[in-house]
Design an enzyme around this catalytic site. Structure first.
Site, PDB file in Angstrom:
ATOM      1  N   ASP A  22      33.200  39.325 -49.683  1.00 17.98           N
ATOM      2  CA  ASP A  22      33.806  38.597 -50.809  1.00 17.98           C
ATOM      3  C   ASP A  22      32.765  38.027 -51.771  1.00 17.98           C
ATOM      4  OD1 ASP A  22      36.226  39.073 -49.511  1.00 17.98           O
ATOM      5  OD2 ASP A  22      36.064  37.210 -48.381  1.00 17.98           O
TER       6      ASP A  22
ATOM      7  N   ASN B 128      40.605  46.417 -44.451  1.00 13.69           N
ATOM      8  CA  ASN B 128      40.370  44.979 -44.235  1.00 13.69           C
ATOM      9  C   ASN B 128      39.696  44.382 -45.474  1.00 13.69           C
ATOM     10  OD1 ASN B 128      38.059  46.472 -43.722  1.00 13.69           O
ATOM     11  ND2 ASN B 128      37.409  45.269 -41.957  1.00 13.69           N
TER      12      ASN B 128
ATOM     13  N   HIS C 111      38.774  43.946 -52.658  1.00 15.43           N
ATOM     14  CA  HIS C 111      37.890  43.769 -53.821  1.00 15.43           C
ATOM     15  C   HIS C 111      38.735  43.314 -54.992  1.00 15.43           C
ATOM     16  CE1 HIS C 111      34.416  45.800 -52.140  1.00 15.43           C
ATOM     17  NE2 HIS C 111      35.071  46.914 -51.951  1.00 15.43           N
ATOM     18  N   THR C 112      38.286  42.298 -55.697  1.00 12.52           N
ATOM     19  CA  THR C 112      39.028  41.840 -56.880  1.00 12.52           C
ATOM     20  C   THR C 112      38.326  42.316 -58.140  1.00 12.52           C
ATOM     21  OG1 THR C 112      39.451  39.854 -55.620  1.00 12.52           O
ATOM     22  CG2 THR C 112      40.091  39.815 -57.942  1.00 12.52           C
TER      23      THR C 112
ATOM     24  N   GLN D 298      32.765  44.447 -47.084  1.00 12.38           N
ATOM     25  CA  GLN D 298      32.341  43.357 -46.205  1.00 12.38           C
ATOM     26  C   GLN D 298      30.920  42.899 -46.589  1.00 12.38           C
ATOM     27  OE1 GLN D 298      33.938  46.178 -44.651  1.00 12.38           O
ATOM     28  NE2 GLN D 298      35.789  45.018 -44.935  1.00 12.38           N
TER      29      GLN D 298
ATOM     30  N   GLY E 116      45.080  36.096 -47.636  1.00 17.32           N
ATOM     31  CA  GLY E 116      45.520  34.857 -48.262  1.00 17.32           C
ATOM     32  C   GLY E 116      44.963  33.612 -47.588  1.00 17.32           C
ATOM     33  N   ARG E 117      44.095  33.812 -46.576  1.00 14.84           N
ATOM     34  CA  ARG E 117      43.528  32.644 -45.883  1.00 14.84           C
ATOM     35  C   ARG E 117      42.518  31.927 -46.784  1.00 14.84           C
ATOM     36  NH1 ARG E 117      41.231  35.285 -40.456  1.00 14.84           N
ATOM     37  NH2 ARG E 117      40.677  36.862 -41.992  1.00 14.84           N
TER      38      ARG E 117
ATOM     39  N   ASP F  45      28.496  30.285 -62.702  1.00 16.54           N
ATOM     40  CA  ASP F  45      29.306  29.243 -63.361  1.00 16.54           C
ATOM     41  C   ASP F  45      29.658  28.112 -62.400  1.00 16.54           C
ATOM     42  OD1 ASP F  45      30.725  31.630 -62.315  1.00 16.54           O
ATOM     43  OD2 ASP F  45      32.534  30.441 -62.675  1.00 16.54           O
TER      44      ASP F  45
HETATM   45  P1  GTP Z   1      35.019  42.437 -49.977  1.00 18.03           P
HETATM   46  O1  GTP Z   1      34.834  43.909 -49.992  1.00 18.03           O
HETATM   47  O2  GTP Z   1      36.328  42.026 -49.392  1.00 18.03           O
HETATM   48  O3  GTP Z   1      33.890  41.754 -49.307  1.00 18.03           O
HETATM   49  O4  GTP Z   1      35.194  41.837 -51.526  1.00 18.03           O
HETATM   50  P2  GTP Z   1      34.377  41.572 -52.842  1.00 18.03           P
HETATM   51  O5  GTP Z   1      32.937  41.412 -52.568  1.00 18.03           O
HETATM   52  O6  GTP Z   1      34.746  42.598 -53.858  1.00 18.03           O
HETATM   53  O7  GTP Z   1      34.885  40.133 -53.357  1.00 18.03           O
HETATM   54  P3  GTP Z   1      36.345  39.526 -53.595  1.00 18.03           P
HETATM   55  O8  GTP Z   1      36.921  40.194 -54.785  1.00 18.03           O
HETATM   56  O9  GTP Z   1      37.141  39.520 -52.360  1.00 18.03           O
HETATM   57  O10 GTP Z   1      36.008  37.980 -53.912  1.00 18.03           O
HETATM   58  C1  GTP Z   1      35.231  37.548 -54.957  1.00 18.03           C
HETATM   59  C2  GTP Z   1      36.011  36.528 -55.807  1.00 18.03           C
HETATM   60  O11 GTP Z   1      35.134  35.921 -56.752  1.00 18.03           O
HETATM   61  C3  GTP Z   1      37.107  37.173 -56.633  1.00 18.03           C
HETATM   62  O12 GTP Z   1      38.174  36.294 -56.753  1.00 18.03           O
HETATM   63  C4  GTP Z   1      36.437  37.412 -57.994  1.00 18.03           C
HETATM   64  O13 GTP Z   1      37.341  37.501 -59.061  1.00 18.03           O
HETATM   65  C5  GTP Z   1      35.567  36.183 -58.083  1.00 18.03           C
HETATM   66  N1  GTP Z   1      34.327  36.309 -58.868  1.00 18.03           N
HETATM   67  C6  GTP Z   1      33.473  37.362 -58.976  1.00 18.03           C
HETATM   68  N2  GTP Z   1      32.413  37.048 -59.750  1.00 18.03           N
HETATM   69  C7  GTP Z   1      32.588  35.751 -60.118  1.00 18.03           C
HETATM   70  C8  GTP Z   1      31.825  34.832 -60.907  1.00 18.03           C
HETATM   71  O14 GTP Z   1      30.741  35.132 -61.403  1.00 18.03           O
HETATM   72  N3  GTP Z   1      32.335  33.563 -61.059  1.00 18.03           N
HETATM   73  C9  GTP Z   1      33.512  33.180 -60.511  1.00 18.03           C
HETATM   74  N4  GTP Z   1      33.922  31.939 -60.731  1.00 18.03           N
HETATM   75  N5  GTP Z   1      34.247  34.022 -59.752  1.00 18.03           N
HETATM   76  C10 GTP Z   1      33.799  35.265 -59.557  1.00 18.03           C
HETATM   77  P1  IMP Z   2      38.325  42.664 -39.006  1.00 18.31           P
HETATM   78  O1  IMP Z   2      37.322  43.425 -39.789  1.00 18.31           O
HETATM   79  O2  IMP Z   2      39.689  42.674 -39.613  1.00 18.31           O
HETATM   80  O3  IMP Z   2      38.318  43.038 -37.554  1.00 18.31           O
HETATM   81  O4  IMP Z   2      37.885  41.120 -39.036  1.00 18.31           O
HETATM   82  C1  IMP Z   2      36.723  40.656 -38.365  1.00 18.31           C
HETATM   83  C2  IMP Z   2      36.065  39.532 -39.156  1.00 18.31           C
HETATM   84  O5  IMP Z   2      35.565  40.050 -40.396  1.00 18.31           O
HETATM   85  C3  IMP Z   2      36.999  38.377 -39.544  1.00 18.31           C
HETATM   86  O6  IMP Z   2      36.246  37.182 -39.571  1.00 18.31           O
HETATM   87  C4  IMP Z   2      37.433  38.739 -40.969  1.00 18.31           C
HETATM   88  O7  IMP Z   2      37.818  37.609 -41.699  1.00 18.31           O
HETATM   89  C5  IMP Z   2      36.136  39.342 -41.501  1.00 18.31           C
HETATM   90  N1  IMP Z   2      36.339  40.321 -42.600  1.00 18.31           N
HETATM   91  C6  IMP Z   2      36.672  41.634 -42.484  1.00 18.31           C
HETATM   92  N2  IMP Z   2      36.733  42.228 -43.690  1.00 18.31           N
HETATM   93  C7  IMP Z   2      36.407  41.271 -44.593  1.00 18.31           C
HETATM   94  C8  IMP Z   2      36.249  41.284 -46.024  1.00 18.31           C
HETATM   95  O8  IMP Z   2      36.433  42.286 -46.717  1.00 18.31           O
HETATM   96  N3  IMP Z   2      35.909  40.102 -46.592  1.00 18.31           N
HETATM   97  C9  IMP Z   2      35.674  38.984 -45.857  1.00 18.31           C
HETATM   98  N4  IMP Z   2      35.793  38.924 -44.523  1.00 18.31           N
HETATM   99  C10 IMP Z   2      36.155  40.059 -43.896  1.00 18.31           C
HETATM  100 MG    MG Z   3      37.061  40.549 -50.522  1.00 21.44          MG
END
Ligand code: GTP
Ligand code: IMP
Ligand code: MG
Length: 337
Positions: free
Chosen positions: A13, A40, A43-44, A176, A252-253, A283
């Site tokens: 995330d 699992n 990505h946003t 991840q 949603g956690r 920011d």
């Molecule tokens: P995983 O593959 O699940 O690890 O996800 P991810 O790395 O793509 O990230 P995810 O989208 O789950 O979470 C990142 C959050 O931060 C999202 O809500 C984005 O919209 C937000 N985000 C990304 N860049 C920025 C930033 O520069 N500032 C702020 N305030 N939010 C950001």
């Molecule tokens: P699982 O991958 O669903 O087995 O989850 C194992 C652990 O990895 C838990 O703590 C999850 O919250 C975390 N996890 C798995 N995928 C992600 C992801 O994309 N973002 C953040 N945590 C993750």
């Molecule tokens: Mg994510």
């Protein structure tokens, strides 16, 4: 730089989706290929006022001229994949490797009810752990065994390596993050696979000699969802005082929030072989930096933070995200590389 891998440096995330969408728009890859565990991930991507949460399709889908691939190492939930293909209207360009392992209903049922996975580890309940176990046991179904997936099957390594050999840019997405790696993370509070750049390359069938750049993404305030150690975690009230409240894209956690962890960042960059750092959420270091697109316009506090990151990690910070929208970014690659 023909092949670039983007990986998460903390507990996932970090905002990889946003960074990938930016790189895709600016560098125009012909292929965007996804590695990592499976659905699992969430990505946003926020673009033109619209917010997308993708779990199977590469988050670079917002760049319309790239083919979208899912590598053989990734677990595929056919329902999630087919829903996203329809919702994002990418049937013409989305493909998955015919060897991807399949998540079935029984895996989801087990993952979301198991006292160990759901209760202790805090899994996402998306079936990934049990499906990877079945893959190791060599009893899992593959994508080629699922009728509905037939129109989307391809040989991902062949397509990707041919593109790299032609000199095309291939953008490779991890999911991840480092501290969730089955090998290097906070075991047993980790996901069901290695999540470092080498594993992501292997997921899509690209050898280490073919990879030019590894961009590691860190968020200014790391987060973690689920159980397990988090050395720099802050109390919830402190996070609220700082105005940082986040919820997981998939489950949603509420995400746990922590302070910058330079020691972990450096170790993570080392194991990933990072050549560049992308920082998101600048920011949050200083609200005045929201939406800034030039280095000169960052506040001294934000600049000091970036300098500290470079000092900690010993890798140049080339991308600085200043908000969730794709355009809210400072891109220093031309100057720093
Ligand atoms: P995983 O593959 O699940 O690890 O996800 P991810 O790395 O793509 O990230 P995810 O989208 O789950 O979470 C990142 C959050 O931060 C999202 O809500 C984005 O919209 C937000 N985000 C990304 N860049 C920025 C930033 O520069 N500032 C702020 N305030 N939010 C950001
Ligand atoms: P699982 O991958 O669903 O087995 O989850 C194992 C652990 O990895 C838990 O703590 C999850 O919250 C975390 N996890 C798995 N995928 C992600 C992801 O994309 N973002 C953040 N945590 C993750
Ligand atoms: Mg994510």
């Amino acid at each position: 730089m023909p092949a670039t891998i983007v990986v998460g440096g903390f507990w996932g995330d970090e905002g990889k989706g946003k960074i990938i969408a930016h790189i895709a728009h600016s560098d125009k890859p012909t292929i965007i290929a996804r590695g990592g565990v499976g659905p699992n991930a969430g990505h946003t991507v926020e673009i033109e006022g619209k917010k997308y949460g993708v779990r199977m399709i590469p988050s670079g889908f917002v760049y319309k001229d790239a083919k979208l691939f899912i590598g053989a190492g990734v677990l595929v939930d056919p329902r999630v994949f087919l829903r996203e293909v329809e919702l994002l209207d990418v049937a013409e360009r989305a493909k998955l490797d015919y060897r991807c392992s399949i998540i079935e209903e029984k895996h989801i049922e087990e993952d979301s009810t198991s006292a160990h996975l759901k209760g202790k580890i805090g899994s996402t309940g998306t079936g990934c752990g049990p499906a990877n176990r079945d893959r190791v046991m060599r009893v899992a179904k593959q994508a080629k065994d699922v009728k509905e997936l037939r129109p989307f099957l391809t040989d991902v390594p062949l397509e990707v390596n041919e593109a790299i050999d032609r000199g095309d840019l291939v953008l490779i997405e991890g999911s991840q993050g480092f501290a969730l790696s089955l090998y290097y993370g906070t075991y047993p509070y980790v996901t069901s696979k290695d999540t470092t750049a080498s594993a992501i390359a292997s997921d899509i069938g690209v050898g280490p000699t073919k990879v030019d750049e590894v961009i590691i993404v860190f968020k200014s305030f790391p987060t973690r969802v689920g159980s397990g150690p988090f050395p720099t975690e802050m109390p919830q009230e402190e996070a609220e005082r700082l105005g940082i409240v986040e919820y997981g894209t998939v489950t949603g956690r509420r995400r746990r929030i922590g302070y910058w962890d330079g020691k972990l960042a450096r170790y993570s960059a080392m194991v990933n072989g990072a050549t560049q750092v992308a920082i998101t959420g600048i920011d949050r270091i200083d609200k005045e930096c929201y939406g800034v697109t030039e280095w000169e316009k960052l506040t001294p506090k934000a600049k000091q933070f970036i300098e500290k990151v470079e000092d900690d990690v010993k890798v140049p910070v080339t991308l600085i995200s200043t908000g969730p929208e794709v355009g809210q970014i400072i891109d220093l690659r031309a100057e720093k590389l």
